[in-house]
Design a protein around this motif. Sequence first.
Motif, PDB file in Angstrom:
ATOM      1  N   ALA A 207       8.696  16.909  78.643  1.00  0.00           N
ATOM      2  CA  ALA A 207       7.349  16.172  78.634  1.00  0.00           C
ATOM      3  C   ALA A 207       7.446  15.004  79.629  1.00  0.00           C
ATOM      4  CB  ALA A 207       7.183  15.721  76.935  1.00  0.00           C
ATOM      5  N   LEU A 208       8.412  14.179  79.297  1.00  0.00           N
ATOM      6  CA  LEU A 208       8.441  12.803  80.372  1.00  0.00           C
ATOM      7  C   LEU A 208       8.465  13.388  81.842  1.00  0.00           C
ATOM      8  CD1 LEU A 208      10.393  10.404  78.218  1.00  0.00           C
ATOM      9  CD2 LEU A 208       8.033  10.566  78.561  1.00  0.00           C
ATOM     10  N   PRO A 209       9.194  14.240  82.075  1.00  0.00           N
ATOM     11  CA  PRO A 209       9.134  14.633  83.866  1.00  0.00           C
ATOM     12  C   PRO A 209       7.693  15.271  84.142  1.00  0.00           C
ATOM     13  CG  PRO A 209      11.099  15.518  82.545  1.00  0.00           C
ATOM     14  CD  PRO A 209      10.471  14.857  81.557  1.00  0.00           C
ATOM     15  N   GLN A 210       7.099  15.674  83.279  1.00  0.00           N
ATOM     16  CA  GLN A 210       5.680  15.949  83.550  1.00  0.00           C
ATOM     17  C   GLN A 210       4.708  14.841  84.158  1.00  0.00           C
ATOM     18  OE1 GLN A 210       4.547  19.218  83.767  1.00  0.00           O
ATOM     19  NE2 GLN A 210       6.405  20.205  83.109  1.00  0.00           N
ATOM     20  N   ILE A 211       4.926  13.626  83.724  1.00  0.00           N
ATOM     21  CA  ILE A 211       4.034  12.727  83.760  1.00  0.00           C
ATOM     22  C   ILE A 211       4.121  12.315  85.488  1.00  0.00           C
ATOM     23  CG2 ILE A 211       3.619  10.087  83.575  1.00  0.00           C
ATOM     24  CD1 ILE A 211       4.969  10.289  80.692  1.00  0.00           C
TER      25      ILE A 211
ATOM     26  N   PHE B  93       2.892  17.950  77.440  1.00  0.00           N
ATOM     27  CA  PHE B  93       3.510  18.854  76.714  1.00  0.00           C
ATOM     28  C   PHE B  93       3.325  20.235  76.956  1.00  0.00           C
ATOM     29  CE2 PHE B  93       3.661  15.119  74.136  1.00  0.00           C
ATOM     30  CZ  PHE B  93       5.164  15.078  73.789  1.00  0.00           C
ATOM     31  N   PRO B  94       4.076  21.200  77.477  1.00  0.00           N
ATOM     32  CA  PRO B  94       3.512  22.645  77.868  1.00  0.00           C
ATOM     33  C   PRO B  94       3.301  23.273  76.803  1.00  0.00           C
ATOM     34  CG  PRO B  94       6.054  22.143  77.790  1.00  0.00           C
ATOM     35  CD  PRO B  94       5.534  20.973  77.458  1.00  0.00           C
ATOM     36  N   GLU B  95       3.197  23.014  75.677  1.00  0.00           N
ATOM     37  CA  GLU B  95       2.732  24.004  74.388  1.00  0.00           C
ATOM     38  C   GLU B  95       1.093  23.700  74.427  1.00  0.00           C
ATOM     39  OE1 GLU B  95       4.775  21.284  73.400  1.00  0.00           O
ATOM     40  OE2 GLU B  95       6.632  22.319  73.628  1.00  0.00           O
ATOM     41  N   ILE B  96       0.603  22.632  74.890  1.00  0.00           N
ATOM     42  CA  ILE B  96      -0.866  22.424  74.833  1.00  0.00           C
ATOM     43  C   ILE B  96      -1.401  23.258  76.242  1.00  0.00           C
ATOM     44  CG2 ILE B  96      -2.880  20.673  74.953  1.00  0.00           C
ATOM     45  CD1 ILE B  96      -0.920  20.728  72.452  1.00  0.00           C
ATOM     46  N   ASP B  97      -2.341  23.904  75.892  1.00  0.00           N
ATOM     47  CA  ASP B  97      -3.011  24.724  76.983  1.00  0.00           C
ATOM     48  C   ASP B  97      -4.242  23.760  77.763  1.00  0.00           C
ATOM     49  OD1 ASP B  97      -3.957  26.650  78.832  1.00  0.00           O
ATOM     50  OD2 ASP B  97      -5.219  27.841  77.645  1.00  0.00           O
TER      51      ASP B  97
ATOM     52  N   GLN C 112      14.649  15.964  72.228  1.00  0.00           N
ATOM     53  CA  GLN C 112      15.122  16.635  73.337  1.00  0.00           C
ATOM     54  C   GLN C 112      13.757  17.148  74.121  1.00  0.00           C
ATOM     55  OE1 GLN C 112      17.464  19.925  72.271  1.00  0.00           O
ATOM     56  NE2 GLN C 112      18.049  20.370  74.327  1.00  0.00           N
ATOM     57  N   HIS C 113      12.947  17.696  73.494  1.00  0.00           N
ATOM     58  CA  HIS C 113      11.711  18.219  74.278  1.00  0.00           C
ATOM     59  C   HIS C 113      11.103  17.272  74.790  1.00  0.00           C
ATOM     60  CE1 HIS C 113       8.851  21.429  74.723  1.00  0.00           C
ATOM     61  NE2 HIS C 113       7.900  20.455  74.301  1.00  0.00           N
ATOM     62  N   LEU C 114      11.061  16.086  74.204  1.00  0.00           N
ATOM     63  CA  LEU C 114      10.202  14.795  74.894  1.00  0.00           C
ATOM     64  C   LEU C 114      10.841  14.432  76.222  1.00  0.00           C
ATOM     65  CD1 LEU C 114       7.950  12.284  74.759  1.00  0.00           C
ATOM     66  CD2 LEU C 114       9.579  11.148  73.522  1.00  0.00           C
ATOM     67  N   VAL C 115      12.255  14.279  76.267  1.00  0.00           N
ATOM     68  CA  VAL C 115      12.895  13.701  77.299  1.00  0.00           C
ATOM     69  C   VAL C 115      13.246  14.727  78.500  1.00  0.00           C
ATOM     70  CG1 VAL C 115      15.486  12.967  77.797  1.00  0.00           C
ATOM     71  CG2 VAL C 115      14.395  12.188  75.752  1.00  0.00           C
ATOM     72  N   LYS C 116      13.568  15.897  78.007  1.00  0.00           N
ATOM     73  CA  LYS C 116      13.711  16.981  79.044  1.00  0.00           C
ATOM     74  C   LYS C 116      12.607  17.653  79.670  1.00  0.00           C
ATOM     75  CE  LYS C 116      18.452  17.564  77.576  1.00  0.00           C
ATOM     76  NZ  LYS C 116      19.179  17.151  78.629  1.00  0.00           N
TER      77      LYS C 116
END
Length: 186
Positions: free
Chosen positions: A107-111, A138-142, A101-105
């Motif tokens: 992370a992938l739109p951040q590319i 991934f937004p968790e990674i600063d 869910q995190h990947l699809v909703k």
Amino acid sequence: MYVEHYRTEVVPALQQRFEFANVMQTPKLDKIVVSMGLGASVDTGNANLIENAVNDLTTITGQKPSIRRARKSVSNFKVRQGMPVGIMVTLRGERMYEFLQHLVKIALPQIRDFRGLNPDSFDGRGNYAMGIAEQVIFPEIDYDDVSHVQGMNIVMATTAETDEQARELLRLMGMPFSDPGDTARI
């Protein structure tokens, strides 16, 4: 939650599309394996890169990865037996659905310039493999704390018997596949 989405929407849709007689015949997601190769740490001899990669993958997946070591020495690659060459984590159950869910909703739109995933990256047995070039989507990674931009491989193992069934399962789960004729994709 994604587990409820699978049970209430995906299973009936798959059962109708492929005319399964029993609910237990419908394909499901078995596991997700996320791995990172650490070739840069071998080249530079920097053990700090391994620790940073482990911390990043733990933050992304919510599970501590195992360090994979070289089985034998290869002089051309400056690798000695027992050296750390990668890390991997296998997700199952609740964490697997959370990661998907995190990947699809998120992370992938951040590319940047994302046009969808390759719908042909199946292995012939219903498993899907994809690669991500940067862990910073991934937004968790600063971004300021990242010393080395690292890519990762993601393999989604399903119980589907054919690639068509697996593609439909992942599409219904929300995977953004590109059109088959589109050549500009990640």
